[in-house]
Design an enzyme around this catalytic site. Structure first.
Site, short mmCIF file in Angstrom:
data_model
loop_
_atom_site.label_atom_id
_atom_site.label_comp_id
_atom_site.label_asym_id
_atom_site.label_seq_id
_atom_site.Cartn_x
_atom_site.Cartn_y
_atom_site.Cartn_z
N SER A 114 0.84 -1.21 0.00
CA SER A 114 0.00 0.00 0.00
C SER A 114 0.88 1.27 0.00
CB SER A 114 -0.96 -0.08 1.18
OG SER A 114 -1.96 0.89 1.07
N ASP A 164 -10.37 -4.49 -4.75
CA ASP A 164 -9.81 -3.51 -3.81
C ASP A 164 -10.54 -2.16 -3.97
OD1 ASP A 164 -8.27 -1.70 -2.38
OD2 ASP A 164 -6.36 -2.62 -2.95
N HIS A 195 -8.11 -5.02 -0.39
CA HIS A 195 -6.85 -4.33 -0.09
C HIS A 195 -5.94 -5.15 0.83
CE1 HIS A 195 -4.56 -0.66 -0.54
NE2 HIS A 195 -4.33 -0.62 0.77
C1 MLT Z 1 -2.98 3.94 1.99
O1 MLT Z 1 -3.92 3.90 2.75
O2 MLT Z 1 -1.82 3.71 2.38
C2 MLT Z 1 -3.24 4.31 0.58
O3 MLT Z 1 -4.13 3.47 0.00
C3 MLT Z 1 -2.01 4.40 -0.22
C4 MLT Z 1 -1.26 5.65 0.10
O4 MLT Z 1 -1.84 6.56 0.69
O5 MLT Z 1 -0.07 5.73 -0.25
#
Ligand code: MLT
Length: 218
Positions: A114, A164, A195
């Site tokens: 992520s 996701d 996710h």
């Molecule tokens: C997260 O929650 O980390 C996002 O989906 C990705 C990011 O903000 O880089």
């Protein structure tokens, strides 16, 4: 920690099976997601690349107390100036850590989830040569460099969730296209879930690393 260039809180684990005369081991650069820390992804390392060294920093940005690797303005909307600055900060840290701990800076393989995947793709594109390969779990497009760098045949695995809600399939495909434009050797995998990282992600990434000869021993 005496070396001031090691500016991230981090965990380093040397390769466990290094023997003299054996090939240079890879170092896994583990990059956690939002709200994670340097310990989060450690259990994945022996599954991904048994025996590899591990460098796992904690993101320096705090969003409501949750560590991240760069600032965002909203979900999926990134502060691009901050992203660029922090990408180079991370690149400098990896270089300094290689010198400090004595691992090969040319055999660093990022594995990010992520937000960690997003700084890893930014590092790939902003500092060609900083990473030998990358495994990006649930990554999206972050940095779009101008001009586009050349990443000839750099292996990159994108492992995304088909349902996701944060990273739609088209976003993963956009990231794959961007990396391919730079010349990377991109493998795209879609998992049935969302996710959340799954065992299937890790098992397939491990097989991919072995196929690309990015495990220890090389
Ligand atoms: C997260 O929650 O980390 C996002 O989906 C990705 C990011 O903000 O880089």
């Amino acid at each position: 920690m005496s070396d001031s260039r090691l500016s991230f809180d981090h965990v380093y684990q040397p390769p466990s099976t290094a023997k003299s005369g054996s090939p240079t081991p890879v170092t896994l650069l583990l990059l956690h997601g939002t709200g994670g820390n340097e310990h989060d992804l450690l259990p994945l390392a022996p599954m991904l690349a048994p025996g590899a060294g591990v460098l796992s920093p904690r993101g320096k940005v705090l969003e409501n107390g949750m560590p991240r690797f760069f600032r965002r303005l909203a979900e999926g909307v990134f502060d691009l100036a901050d992203l660029e600055r922090r990408t180079h900060d991370l690149g400098d840290f990896v270089t300094a850590a290689a010198a400090h701990y004595g691992f090969d800076p040319h055999r660093v393989v990022a594995s990010g989830f992520s937000n960690g995947a997003n700084i890893a793709s930014s590092l790939l594109l902003a500092r060609p040569g900083a990473l030998a390969a990358a495994v990006l779990f649930r990554g999206m497009v972050s940095l779009i460099p101008e001009p586009m760098p050349s990443l000839p045949q750099t292996p990159v695995l994108l492992s995304s969730g088909r349902t996701d809600p944060l990273v739609p399939v088209q976003e993963t495909e956009r990231l794959a296209a961007l990396l391919e434009l730079a010349g990377a050797d991109v493998t795209l995998l879609f998992q049935p879930g969302g996710h959340q990282l799954t065992r299937a992600d890790v098992e397939q990434a491990s097989r991919w690393l072995a196929e690309k000869r990015l495990m220890f021993p090389a």
